[in-house]
Design an enzyme around this catalytic site. Structure first.
Site, PDB file in Angstrom:
ATOM      1  N   THR A  51       0.817  -1.211   0.000  1.00  0.00           N
ATOM      2  CA  THR A  51       0.000   0.000   0.000  1.00  0.00           C
ATOM      3  C   THR A  51       0.850   1.261   0.000  1.00  0.00           C
ATOM      4  O   THR A  51       0.450   2.279  -0.579  1.00  0.00           O
ATOM      5  CB  THR A  51      -0.928   0.009   1.225  1.00  0.00           C
ATOM      6  OG1 THR A  51      -0.136  -0.102   2.422  1.00  0.00           O
ATOM      7  CG2 THR A  51      -1.902  -1.160   1.184  1.00  0.00           C
ATOM      8  N   ASP A  52       2.020   1.218   0.630  1.00  0.00           N
ATOM      9  CA  ASP A  52       2.880   2.394   0.713  1.00  0.00           C
ATOM     10  C   ASP A  52       3.389   2.790  -0.668  1.00  0.00           C
ATOM     11  O   ASP A  52       3.257   3.946  -1.096  1.00  0.00           O
ATOM     12  CB  ASP A  52       4.047   2.091   1.653  1.00  0.00           C
ATOM     13  CG  ASP A  52       4.567   3.323   2.369  1.00  0.00           C
ATOM     14  OD1 ASP A  52       4.064   4.430   2.111  1.00  0.00           O
ATOM     15  OD2 ASP A  52       5.481   3.183   3.206  1.00  0.00           O
ATOM     16  N   ASP A  53       3.999   1.841  -1.384  1.00  0.00           N
ATOM     17  CA  ASP A  53       4.463   2.128  -2.748  1.00  0.00           C
ATOM     18  C   ASP A  53       3.309   2.568  -3.629  1.00  0.00           C
ATOM     19  O   ASP A  53       3.440   3.506  -4.422  1.00  0.00           O
ATOM     20  CB  ASP A  53       5.119   0.887  -3.353  1.00  0.00           C
ATOM     21  CG  ASP A  53       6.566   0.736  -2.943  1.00  0.00           C
ATOM     22  OD1 ASP A  53       7.428   1.315  -3.609  1.00  0.00           O
ATOM     23  OD2 ASP A  53       6.833   0.058  -1.939  1.00  0.00           O
ATOM     24  N   VAL A  65       2.239   6.153  -3.003  1.00  0.00           N
ATOM     25  CA  VAL A  65       3.246   7.114  -3.473  1.00  0.00           C
ATOM     26  C   VAL A  65       3.229   7.208  -4.997  1.00  0.00           C
ATOM     27  O   VAL A  65       3.311   8.304  -5.569  1.00  0.00           O
ATOM     28  CB  VAL A  65       4.644   6.714  -2.958  1.00  0.00           C
ATOM     29  CG1 VAL A  65       5.726   7.564  -3.615  1.00  0.00           C
ATOM     30  CG2 VAL A  65       4.716   6.877  -1.443  1.00  0.00           C
ATOM     31  N   ARG A 125       0.340   7.723   4.504  1.00  0.00           N
ATOM     32  CA  ARG A 125       0.534   7.800   3.057  1.00  0.00           C
ATOM     33  C   ARG A 125      -0.769   7.525   2.325  1.00  0.00           C
ATOM     34  O   ARG A 125      -1.070   8.155   1.294  1.00  0.00           O
ATOM     35  CB  ARG A 125       1.599   6.784   2.627  1.00  0.00           C
ATOM     36  CG  ARG A 125       2.423   7.259   1.436  1.00  0.00           C
ATOM     37  CD  ARG A 125       3.612   8.079   1.858  1.00  0.00           C
ATOM     38  NE  ARG A 125       4.513   7.265   2.649  1.00  0.00           N
ATOM     39  CZ  ARG A 125       5.071   7.671   3.777  1.00  0.00           C
ATOM     40  NH1 ARG A 125       4.816   8.870   4.248  1.00  0.00           N
ATOM     41  NH2 ARG A 125       5.895   6.895   4.447  1.00  0.00           N
TER      42      ARG A 125
END
Length: 666
Positions: free
Chosen positions: A397-399, A402, A476
């Site tokens: 989920t972070d990538d 972003v 994020r």
């Protein structure tokens, strides 16, 4: 950076906070960093920087080669030995991060690897290492993964390793332990490891190298093996009894059940082998997969064996005098963050470069593979991005957040980002929203991965078996939703997430950083999210965070924090030397909170301008990222290249803007 140059940088930074930095100076620093970054962009548009961990990965790489009796590459081994010697601490051990305390497990592996390369045990640095290891109780005090490696080499009995029976492969989902209940990294490491634990192969080790000198008593006489510091009563005792029962009964498990379980484990590995990028695209899982194929008798020319072996070589970084093995590769993360930084810099050249980066990212979106995450979210369509070149079963989920924010930002200025970009954004958003946990937050790879009792099992002495929601990742995802137009009171998922962030704020005003070091990283992440979501900068939640950031600024104008901030008895911030990347995070957090004219921000900007090196980048040897708190830390070589430039560009942009407000998610 040597001591003299480090002292010079500190002196320059100290002088910088006493003078008024001009926007012209800031502009020159931005330009120098931009030119340096553009010069290292790959031909196909992406960026990838070295990702460095501690001594354990290069040591394990050497040991793996000798386990398999591969031909000795004396040049490569010599370079890795040079690297290991350089990062050895003054006390003789090896730390988990630069300037950190020595760690028993890392030290045992480093010593074993150096001895395996032919280094004599009477060398002064080996004597020093041995003395430190023995002073800590010896190699029997190593963690589970180290003891597992030692068992494979016959250095300790298998009863020194907690049982993780391969029969877990056939357990029903309702059972207290199930693969779906542990994290992606644990899953990919544990599954092949259970096969090795069942087969108990012995390393070929043609040189016959052992490390009996690292034990205070013979290993077969050790009765009590250590547990993790986080493991407490009564769970530790309960699981300890279960482990002892399994140690006794495991040899009597039905052979048909064992074969079925091994077959299922091998099928799991085969399905996720992931070509040249390897199982889980992380070194420990990749090596375990290779050793399983070897233990099962696969010839070295078998396609799966060749694939598994080849993926590991992709991680080896060779330089003129040194070499080491990276834990994994980080091209998607590096490329997406660099694209953000370049868009902040602006101008035709930087924006053209960021457009090329985004075009490279677009086809890496995982649209067809139903990954392990679907065990808890079966009705969610795939649509995320993974961290590495390829890892389709494990997007995060972070990538994804972003990348989506970068693509959305590019849409606002360039018509070339057509329907396919909008579709990519929509699918990414859909997947991230579908991965929200019940408590309102997000984990990195799985939803609702919160079975905390599993960190009490003897095998989890590292305490990193799970992937629960964390403030930094959740922030994020909030930033992404807000940048895409969602607002508090109008979006159920956003409301839940902001409530989660407000609940998880620490008493001192900071937020925990799971994947970056540490509270500076978490606080930057959340302040950006709250700003993007329209939370009033005068609210108490924002003011407390601002007050905390201002209170921990170093006298040189920068900010710093190290791995000790993850200790179990953490009682509040402890000063650490300033770093460029952490200073950039603090600055961007403060600017998101509306503090552009605060004198502390100008001091931080002056620190960055004064410590920029002649090549346009910043020298940063300290680790500022986290693999697993208290166990495994990371140094992203790209962080000191793009984050400081990003912060300087944001400062310049806000100083000349009419609104003085950050209008993007991060």
């Amino acid at each position: 950076m040597n001591y003299e140059s480090a002292s010079q940088s500190a002196r320059l930074a100290s002088e910088a906070v006493t003078r008024d930095i001009s926007l012209a100076e800031v502009e020159r620093a931005i330009g120098s960093a931009k030119d340096a970054l553009l010069a290292i962009q790959r031909d196909d548009g992406h960026f990838v920087f070295e990702l460095e961990a501690d001594a354990t990965i290069p040591a394990e790489y050497i040991l793996m080669r000798h386990y398999l009796a591969e031909p000795v590459d004396q040049v490569l081994e010599g370079k890795i030995a040079n690297y290991l010697r350089r990062i050895q601490s003054d006390d003789g051990g090896w730390p988990l991060f630069h300037d950190g305390a020595s760690n028993i497990s890392a030290s045992v592996k480093a010593y074993f690897a150096l001895k395996m390369t032919g280094v004599g045990v009477d060398e002064p640095y080996m004597k020093k290492a041995r003395g430190w290891i023995l002073s800590q109780g010896g190699a029997s005090h190593s963690n589970v993964f180290t003891r597992n490696l030692l068992a494979l080499f016959g250095a300790i009995p298998w009863r020194g390793v907690p049982v993780m029976p391969v029969e877990i492969m056939v357990l029903p989902r309702w059972f207290p332990f199930h693969l779906d209940k542990i994290s992606y990294w644990a899953r990919t490491v544990v599954v092949p490891l259970t096969v090795l634990n069942a087969l108990k192969p012995l390393a070929r080790n043609p040189k016959g190298v052992g490390i009996p000198e690292l034990f205070t008593i013979p290993p077969d006489q050790v009765k009590v093996w250590p547990k993790g510091p986080h493991q407490k009563s009564p769970w530790a005792e309960i699981f300890g009894i279960i482990d002892r029962v399994l140690q006794t009964t495991q040899p009597y498990f039905p052979k048909s059940l064992r074969k079925k379980s091994i077959d299922k484990a091998v099928a799991f590995v085969d399905e996720r082998l992931n070509g040249e990028d390897g199982l889980g695209a992380i070194f420990p899982a990749m090596v375990n997969a290779l050793l399983v194929y070897d233990a099962l008798g696969y010839p070295t020319d078998h396609p799966n064996y060749k694939t598994a072996r080849g993926s590991i070589e992709k991680l080896v970084t060779i330089k003129e005098d040194e070499a080491y093995c990276q834990p994994c590769l980080s091209p998607v993360w590096d490329t997406a963050l660099t694209a953000h930084a370049l868009m902040e810099v602006g101008g035709e050249q930087a924006e053209r470069s960021s457009d090329r980066a985004l075009e490279w990212l677009k086809p890496l979106q995982v649209l067809d593979t139903i990954g392990d995450w679907a065990a808890t979210r079966p009705n969610v369509r795939p649509g995320g991005w993974a961290f590495q070149y390829a890892n389709p079963h494990y997007p995060d989920t972070d990538d994804t957040a972003v990348v989506v924010m970068a693509m959305d930002r590019a849409l606002g200025r360039n018509a070339q980002h057509d329907t396919t970009t909008r579709e990519a954004i929509a699918r990414g958003r859909e997947w991230v929203v579908g991965m929200q946990s019940k408590n309102g937050g997000w984990g990195a790879f799985d939803a609702d991965n919160t079975y905390e009792y599993l960190n009490q099992i003897p095998f989890s002495d590292h305490g990193a078996l799970l992937d629960p929601p964390t403030a930094d990742v959740s922030a994020r995802c909030v930033s992404m939703l807000a940048q895409l137009g969602e607002r508090r009171g109008q979006c159920f998922e956003l409301d839940k997430a902001i409530d989660y962030l407000e609940r998880t704020q620490e008493k001192d005003g900071s937020w925990y950083g799971r994947w970056g070091m540490n509270y500076i990283y978490g606080t930057w992440s959340v302040l950006c999210a709250l700003n993007a979501a329209g939370v009033d900068p005068s609210s108490s939640v924002v003011r407390k965070a601002v007050k905390w950031l201002l209170s921990i600024q170093n006298s040189d104008g920068g900010w710093g924090e190290d791995g000790e901030s993850y200790k179990l008895d953490y009682k509040g911030y402890e000063p650490a030397p300033s770093t460029a990347s952490q200073t950039a995070w603090a600055l961007m957090g403060l600017m998101a909170a509306g503090e552009i004219d605060n004198p502390a921000v100008k001091k931080g900007v002056s620190y960055l301008a004064a410590t920029q090196a002649g090549d346009g980048f910043w020298n940063e040897k300290r680790f500022t990222a986290t693999g697993f708190p208290r166990v495994f830390y990371l140094r992203y070589h790209g962080y000191s290249k793009f984050f400081p430039m990003w912060a300087l560009a944001r400062y310049r942009n806000l100083k000349v803007s009419n609104t003085k407000a950050v209008l993007v998610g991060m």
